[in-house]
Write a protein that holds these residues in place. Structure first.
Motif, PDB file in Angstrom:
ATOM      1  N   LEU A  21       5.071 -27.320 -68.481  1.00 60.33           N
ATOM      2  CA  LEU A  21       3.808 -26.523 -68.083  1.00 60.33           C
ATOM      3  C   LEU A  21       2.916 -26.272 -69.184  1.00 60.33           C
ATOM      4  CD1 LEU A  21       4.997 -23.950 -65.278  1.00 60.33           C
ATOM      5  CD2 LEU A  21       3.961 -26.215 -64.887  1.00 60.33           C
ATOM      6  N   LYS A  22       3.562 -26.139 -70.090  1.00 55.40           N
ATOM      7  CA  LYS A  22       2.726 -25.632 -71.506  1.00 55.40           C
ATOM      8  C   LYS A  22       2.020 -27.213 -72.075  1.00 55.40           C
ATOM      9  CE  LYS A  22       2.978 -23.068 -75.862  1.00 55.40           C
ATOM     10  NZ  LYS A  22       1.478 -22.613 -75.744  1.00 55.40           N
ATOM     11  N   ALA A  23       3.041 -28.180 -72.138  1.00 58.33           N
ATOM     12  CA  ALA A  23       2.736 -29.570 -72.643  1.00 58.33           C
ATOM     13  C   ALA A  23       1.614 -30.130 -71.689  1.00 58.33           C
ATOM     14  CB  ALA A  23       3.780 -30.336 -72.524  1.00 58.33           C
ATOM     15  N   LYS A  24       1.499 -29.724 -70.349  1.00 56.75           N
ATOM     16  CA  LYS A  24       0.587 -30.139 -69.487  1.00 56.75           C
ATOM     17  C   LYS A  24      -0.828 -29.213 -69.446  1.00 56.75           C
ATOM     18  CE  LYS A  24       1.500 -30.350 -65.237  1.00 56.75           C
ATOM     19  NZ  LYS A  24       1.427 -30.309 -63.836  1.00 56.75           N
ATOM     20  N   GLY A  25      -0.903 -28.163 -70.197  1.00 61.74           N
ATOM     21  CA  GLY A  25      -1.901 -27.189 -70.402  1.00 61.74           C
ATOM     22  C   GLY A  25      -1.954 -26.314 -69.212  1.00 61.74           C
ATOM     23  N   ASP A  26      -1.153 -26.247 -68.359  1.00 63.51           N
ATOM     24  CA  ASP A  26      -1.014 -25.395 -67.257  1.00 63.51           C
ATOM     25  C   ASP A  26      -0.602 -23.925 -67.496  1.00 63.51           C
ATOM     26  OD1 ASP A  26      -1.975 -27.502 -65.929  1.00 63.51           O
ATOM     27  OD2 ASP A  26      -0.225 -27.825 -64.711  1.00 63.51           O
ATOM     28  N   LEU A  27      -0.132 -23.758 -68.685  1.00 66.86           N
ATOM     29  CA  LEU A  27       0.401 -22.470 -69.032  1.00 66.86           C
ATOM     30  C   LEU A  27      -0.220 -21.971 -70.357  1.00 66.86           C
ATOM     31  CD1 LEU A  27       2.421 -20.576 -67.639  1.00 66.86           C
ATOM     32  CD2 LEU A  27       4.174 -21.531 -68.904  1.00 66.86           C
ATOM     33  N   ASP A  28      -1.169 -20.963 -70.337  1.00 69.04           N
ATOM     34  CA  ASP A  28      -1.737 -20.607 -71.804  1.00 69.04           C
ATOM     35  C   ASP A  28      -1.238 -19.509 -72.371  1.00 69.04           C
ATOM     36  OD1 ASP A  28      -3.561 -20.673 -73.761  1.00 69.04           O
ATOM     37  OD2 ASP A  28      -5.246 -19.469 -72.567  1.00 69.04           O
ATOM     38  N   VAL A  29      -0.053 -19.600 -72.628  1.00 66.71           N
ATOM     39  CA  VAL A  29       0.754 -18.403 -73.492  1.00 66.71           C
ATOM     40  C   VAL A  29       1.484 -18.968 -74.514  1.00 66.71           C
ATOM     41  CG1 VAL A  29       2.344 -18.753 -71.617  1.00 66.71           C
ATOM     42  CG2 VAL A  29       2.213 -16.583 -72.862  1.00 66.71           C
ATOM     43  N   ASP A  30       1.902 -18.013 -75.364  1.00 64.83           N
ATOM     44  CA  ASP A  30       2.457 -18.365 -76.620  1.00 64.83           C
ATOM     45  C   ASP A  30       4.026 -18.298 -76.333  1.00 64.83           C
ATOM     46  OD1 ASP A  30       3.187 -18.669 -79.341  1.00 64.83           O
ATOM     47  OD2 ASP A  30       2.206 -17.235 -80.194  1.00 64.83           O
ATOM     48  N   ILE A  31       4.741 -19.216 -76.096  1.00 63.45           N
ATOM     49  CA  ILE A  31       6.141 -18.971 -76.022  1.00 63.45           C
ATOM     50  C   ILE A  31       7.003 -19.379 -76.944  1.00 63.45           C
ATOM     51  CG2 ILE A  31       7.945 -19.892 -74.157  1.00 63.45           C
ATOM     52  CD1 ILE A  31       6.341 -19.984 -72.216  1.00 63.45           C
ATOM     53  N   LYS A  32       7.884 -18.565 -77.319  1.00 65.92           N
ATOM     54  CA  LYS A  32       8.977 -19.084 -78.446  1.00 65.92           C
ATOM     55  C   LYS A  32      10.404 -18.858 -77.569  1.00 65.92           C
ATOM     56  CE  LYS A  32       6.075 -18.581 -81.553  1.00 65.92           C
ATOM     57  NZ  LYS A  32       4.891 -19.715 -81.665  1.00 65.92           N
ATOM     58  N   VAL A  33      11.073 -20.010 -77.558  1.00 68.81           N
ATOM     59  CA  VAL A  33      12.713 -20.176 -76.911  1.00 68.81           C
ATOM     60  C   VAL A  33      13.464 -19.790 -78.077  1.00 68.81           C
ATOM     61  CG1 VAL A  33      14.116 -21.666 -75.648  1.00 68.81           C
ATOM     62  CG2 VAL A  33      11.492 -21.821 -75.255  1.00 68.81           C
ATOM     63  N   LEU A  34      14.130 -18.692 -78.372  1.00 68.86           N
ATOM     64  CA  LEU A  34      15.095 -18.176 -79.180  1.00 68.86           C
ATOM     65  C   LEU A  34      15.918 -17.794 -78.673  1.00 68.86           C
ATOM     66  CD1 LEU A  34      12.181 -16.761 -81.370  1.00 68.86           C
ATOM     67  CD2 LEU A  34      13.189 -18.809 -81.944  1.00 68.86           C
ATOM     68  N   SER A  35      17.154 -17.921 -79.421  1.00 68.28           N
ATOM     69  CA  SER A  35      18.508 -17.106 -79.227  1.00 68.28           C
ATOM     70  C   SER A  35      18.232 -15.575 -79.375  1.00 68.28           C
ATOM     71  CB  SER A  35      19.713 -17.650 -80.290  1.00 68.28           C
ATOM     72  OG  SER A  35      19.184 -17.200 -81.408  1.00 68.28           O
ATOM     73  N   THR A  36      19.298 -14.801 -79.218  1.00 65.94           N
ATOM     74  CA  THR A  36      18.938 -13.400 -79.297  1.00 65.94           C
ATOM     75  C   THR A  36      18.822 -13.062 -80.794  1.00 65.94           C
ATOM     76  OG1 THR A  36      21.017 -12.647 -79.382  1.00 65.94           O
ATOM     77  CG2 THR A  36      20.121 -12.424 -77.125  1.00 65.94           C
ATOM     78  N   GLY A  37      19.427 -13.506 -81.695  1.00 65.49           N
ATOM     79  CA  GLY A  37      19.451 -13.355 -82.922  1.00 65.49           C
ATOM     80  C   GLY A  37      17.869 -14.079 -83.606  1.00 65.49           C
ATOM     81  N   GLY A  38      17.497 -15.115 -83.027  1.00 66.78           N
ATOM     82  CA  GLY A  38      16.290 -15.848 -83.264  1.00 66.78           C
ATOM     83  C   GLY A  38      15.192 -14.969 -82.837  1.00 66.78           C
ATOM     84  N   MET A  39      15.249 -14.139 -81.879  1.00 65.67           N
ATOM     85  CA  MET A  39      14.355 -13.321 -81.462  1.00 65.67           C
ATOM     86  C   MET A  39      14.093 -12.134 -82.514  1.00 65.67           C
ATOM     87  SD  MET A  39      14.955 -12.847 -77.348  1.00 65.67           S
ATOM     88  CE  MET A  39      14.732 -14.175 -76.300  1.00 65.67           C
ATOM     89  N   VAL A  40      15.336 -11.602 -82.868  1.00 64.91           N
ATOM     90  CA  VAL A  40      15.377 -10.490 -83.942  1.00 64.91           C
ATOM     91  C   VAL A  40      14.326 -11.032 -85.200  1.00 64.91           C
ATOM     92  CG1 VAL A  40      16.776  -9.094 -85.356  1.00 64.91           C
ATOM     93  CG2 VAL A  40      17.439  -9.370 -83.014  1.00 64.91           C
ATOM     94  N   ARG A  41      14.867 -12.197 -85.664  1.00 60.62           N
ATOM     95  CA  ARG A  41      14.350 -12.620 -86.911  1.00 60.62           C
ATOM     96  C   ARG A  41      12.887 -12.801 -86.688  1.00 60.62           C
ATOM     97  NH1 ARG A  41      19.248 -15.257 -87.034  1.00 60.62           N
ATOM     98  NH2 ARG A  41      18.459 -17.086 -85.747  1.00 60.62           N
ATOM     99  N   TYR A  42      12.422 -13.369 -85.625  1.00 60.42           N
ATOM    100  CA  TYR A  42      10.925 -13.618 -85.357  1.00 60.42           C
ATOM    101  C   TYR A  42      10.057 -12.116 -85.267  1.00 60.42           C
ATOM    102  CZ  TYR A  42       6.680 -15.597 -83.331  1.00 60.42           C
ATOM    103  OH  TYR A  42       5.387 -15.952 -83.495  1.00 60.42           O
TER     104      TYR A  42
END
Ligand code: 13P
Ligand code: SF4
Length: 324
Positions: free
Chosen positions: A218-239
């Motif tokens: 949806l993001k690639a199509k431009g239908d979702l205007d939001v900053d999404i980060k797909v991350l593991s739980t460890g990746g979320m902590v680091r981010y």
């Protein structure tokens, strides 16, 4: 999920944990979804990959794993000469239960020569039938490291599998239709609603979520205007540590919010769960009173039969060597 113990009782039990762990030479490894009082007495808190790496790094005679059973099994496989214990022997995982060794044997027979890539949320027996294990932090890199001409059987999480397939563009990758009951219920509509209610917030989404691939599409199509980060739980902590000033909506098990808030010293205003009902009841079976008993009596020891452990160690070690 609230404890039935009072704050004072919890503090007293925590003191006993700290005392026992010093006396016994025990090291406590906990997952990011564990209850706050467990996270606070653990020597290490992290994601599945971090827990496995930490288990290998420690030289303590007793390692206590506060997480679900497959996490304790992974530590036991990596530490055959050490005592690995878990405070609750029935802490299962709906995802790990979504494929049996028999089903995997049948699937392999249908695709001779295929490389079997198993998410770490699997039983030791399933790992023993696999070529690689992966976690949400390294699945993309490991799939990319497998020669292009090799067919891949990816299991058991279909949402992580679809996400990895989308990101890597891998064509010859078959995905097992398993799911985690906590993450599968998240829909792209949940994300759209949260984006409207929290303008400007970054969405931290675990790849096990039912929306992860759809959101990218949806993001690639431009239908979702939001900053999404797909991350593991460890990746979320680091981010979050790297961007402590942002606002966040977090799409994974709610236990991680305690860890994230602690990392950025926030009272919580800038971190919200996507859905309050994302609770893993298996993770929450581990309580501070059970942890005290576990250390006192050195229970429950997690033992993997040597013939299975020997085979399961191969894909886990391959994963660890590609993750350093
Ligand atoms: P992580 O490895 O990202 O911590 O995920 C483990 C898990 O069980 C997610 O539900
Ligand atoms: Fe398993 Fe889902 Fe719980 Fe993670 S949240 S441990 S995948 S049941």
């Amino acid at each position: 999920m609230r404890s039935t113990l009072s704050v004072e009782e919890i503090k007293e039990l925590q003191r006993r944990v700290l005392d026992l762990k010093r006396k016994k030479g025990a090291y406590i490894i906990a997952h990011n979804y564990q209850l706050p009082e467990i996270q606070d007495v653990a020597d290490y808190v992290g994601d599945s990959l971090g827990m496995a790496m930490e288990a290998k790094r420690t030289d303590y005679p007793i390692v206590v794993v506060c997480g679900v059973h497959f996490m304790a099994e992974t530590a036991a496989i990596l530490l055959p000469d050490r005592k690995v214990i878990t405070p609750e022997r029935y802490a299962g995982c709906s995802l790990a239960e979504s494929i049996t060794p028999e089903q995997l044997r049948e699937w392999k027979a249908q695709h001779p020569g295929a490389v079997v890539v198993s998410y770490v949320n699997t039983t030791a027996e399933v790992k023993a039938l696999s070529d690689y294990t992966v976690t949400s932090s390294n699945a993309i890199d490991i799939v990319r490291a497998i020669p292009e001409d090799k067919e891949i059987l990816f299991l058991p999480d279909m949402f992580l599998g679809m996400y990895v397939k989308e990101v890597t563009g891998r064509k010859n990758m078959h995905i097992w239709p398993g799911e985690c009951h906590v993450h599968a219920r998240v829909t792209p509509q949940d994300i759209s609603r949260a984006a409207v209610e929290n303008p400007g917030a970054v969405m931290l989404v675990h790849p096990e979520c039912g929306c992860s691939t759809n959101c990218l599409y949806l993001k690639a199509k431009g239908d979702l205007d939001v900053d999404i980060k797909v991350l593991s739980t460890g990746g979320m902590v680091r981010y979050v540590k790297q961007h402590p000033e942002e606002e966040y909506v977090v799409a994974t098990e709610v236990g991680i919010l305690y860890r994230l808030k602690k990392e950025i010293g926030s009272d919580g205003d800038r971190l919200k769960p996507l859905r309050e009902d994302m609770i893993c009841e298996y993770m929450k079976t581990i309580t501070i009173d059970k942890l005290v008993r576990s250390l006192e009596e050195e229970v429950y020891e997690v033992k993997v039969p040597p013939e299975i452990a020997e085979k399961a160690r191969v894909p886990i070690e391959r994963m660890l060597s590609l993750s350093r």
